[in-house]
Design an enzyme around this catalytic site. Structure first.
Site, mmCIF file in Angstrom:
data_model
loop_
_atom_site.group_PDB
_atom_site.id
_atom_site.type_symbol
_atom_site.label_atom_id
_atom_site.label_comp_id
_atom_site.label_asym_id
_atom_site.label_seq_id
_atom_site.Cartn_x
_atom_site.Cartn_y
_atom_site.Cartn_z
ATOM 1 N N GLU A 33 0.827 -1.205 0.000
ATOM 2 C CA GLU A 33 0.000 0.000 0.000
ATOM 3 C C GLU A 33 0.868 1.263 0.000
ATOM 4 O OE1 GLU A 33 -3.306 0.501 -0.298
ATOM 5 O OE2 GLU A 33 -3.431 -1.647 -0.715
ATOM 6 N N CYS A 182 -11.917 2.836 -15.771
ATOM 7 C CA CYS A 182 -12.334 4.233 -15.563
ATOM 8 C C CYS A 182 -11.083 5.113 -15.492
ATOM 9 C CB CYS A 182 -13.156 4.352 -14.275
ATOM 10 S SG CYS A 182 -14.036 5.924 -14.106
ATOM 11 N N CYS A 189 -16.077 2.747 -20.818
ATOM 12 C CA CYS A 189 -17.374 2.668 -20.133
ATOM 13 C C CYS A 189 -18.187 1.440 -20.559
ATOM 14 C CB CYS A 189 -18.176 3.937 -20.398
ATOM 15 S SG CYS A 189 -17.376 5.435 -19.744
ATOM 16 N N CYS A 192 -17.470 -1.510 -18.251
ATOM 17 C CA CYS A 192 -17.420 -1.231 -16.812
ATOM 18 C C CYS A 192 -18.615 -1.854 -16.097
ATOM 19 C CB CYS A 192 -17.400 0.276 -16.566
ATOM 20 S SG CYS A 192 -17.328 0.720 -14.816
ATOM 21 N N CYS A 198 -24.170 4.271 -13.639
ATOM 22 C CA CYS A 198 -23.271 5.433 -13.656
ATOM 23 C C CYS A 198 -23.967 6.642 -14.266
ATOM 24 C CB CYS A 198 -21.999 5.103 -14.433
ATOM 25 S SG CYS A 198 -20.830 6.480 -14.509
#
Length: 315
Positions: A33, A182, A189, A192, A198
């Site tokens: 991370e 994205c 799109c 997705c 969306c």
């Protein structure tokens, strides 16, 4: 328990092969991370993650290392504050990371989103995240042009609610979608899993409002490599950008070129600075400076990329 299209998509298309997704070791997940802040997955995978863990396989081994050793292992990854914070965290946590978001958030270099990510991925906490990729998804999904962090956290929680029984999968899916679908410039799109709901899919590039690019400071410098008997003088940085790394002498004012041998020019790009440096060499007496290194010793310490470029001109 019904799975949403997002969770179904992750189960089929998620990047399950990433090493930090194939372990339950909190230290390994924490390290990934931190390394992935400001750095692409490919770079972390190919050059740093495994190499760092080979050198420091546990928090205990990391806590026992010197700052020089940690910075050397981080050399080339950039944003060296992360390396210093990883080292501080290892020393503060006494070989075991805390498990709660609040305790994680209090550690050096861990903000709210990173704290939530570690708590979720390493300890099973049922919390959402809000990294840069997730923010972009939220702006588009909720057709929002401008929002502060408080508002974005509210949106992140709202999107999280239908998937809270699959917190791990939800957060990993959003990171994968932000990374590969994205995207900033060419969102896909049509494939997705969030497409149906969306609100901004008809014009995704409108969300968020683009920020004006800040012009980089062009920093002109004279970089001098002082030598004596096949050794070079190095100085440990005190400024935040490269704190702890070793470097050659840099001067903002022009030097008297008649006293130096010109070796060439280097350029290096930092996040907010463009460095342009003329590189010179000068033989001096050893007592003039404190820290001298030969070629073998230089290989054991951490230098910035700019100083490595200068060193190449010397060789």
């Amino acid at each position: 328990m019904n799975k949403t299209p997002l969770i179904q998509w992750y189960e089929k298309y998620g990047r399950h092969d990433l090493p930090w997704r194939q372990t339950s070791n909190p230290y390994h997940i924490y390290l990934s991370e931190i390394m992935l802040q400001q750095t692409q997955v490919k770079t972390v995978l190919e050059r740093f993650y495994f190499q760092f863990l080979e050198k420091f396989p546990t928090l205990e081994s990391l806590s026992c290392a010197t700052q020089d050793e940690v910075l050397k292992a981080w050399e080339g990854l950039g944003y060296y504050t992360r390396a210093r914070n990883v080292h501080k965290t290892a020393q503060l946590t006494k070989n075991q990371l805390p498990q709660t978001v609040e305790e994680l958030d209090a550690l050096p270099g861990i903000g709210p989103s990173t704290a939530n990510a570690i708590a979720c991925f390493a300890f099973g906490a049922c919390v959402p995240i809000l990294d840069g990729n997730v923010k972009r998804i939220l702006y588009r999904y909720y057709k929002t042009k401008v929002a502060n962090d408080k508002e974005l956290w509210a949106l992140s929680n709202k999107l999280f609610k239908p998937n809270e029984n699959f917190a791990y999968e939800h957060n990993q899916a959003l990171m994968d979608i932000g990374s590969g679908i994205c995207t900033r410039t060419q969102p896909k799109c049509g494939i997705c899993p969030l497409n149906e709901e969306c609100s901004g899919k008809s014009s995704p590039l409108v969300y968020p409002t683009k920020k004006a690019k800040k012009k980089k400071e062009i920093r002109e410098r004279c970089l001098v490599i002082y030598t004596c008997n096949h050794q070079v003088a190095l100085f440990q940085n005190e400024n935040n950008l490269l704190k702890g790394l070793w470097s050659f002498a840099q001067y903002s004012d022009e030097i008297d070129e008649s006293e130096y041998t010109y070796k060439g020019k280097i350029k290096h790009e930092y996040s907010h600075i463009s460095l342009r440096a003329k590189v010179y060499i000068k033989e001096v007496k050893k007592e003039r400076f404190e820290n001298w290194f030969d070629e073998q010793e230089i290989e054991a310490i951490a230098l910035s990329k700019a100083d490595h470029k200068a060193l190449e001109l010397l060789s």
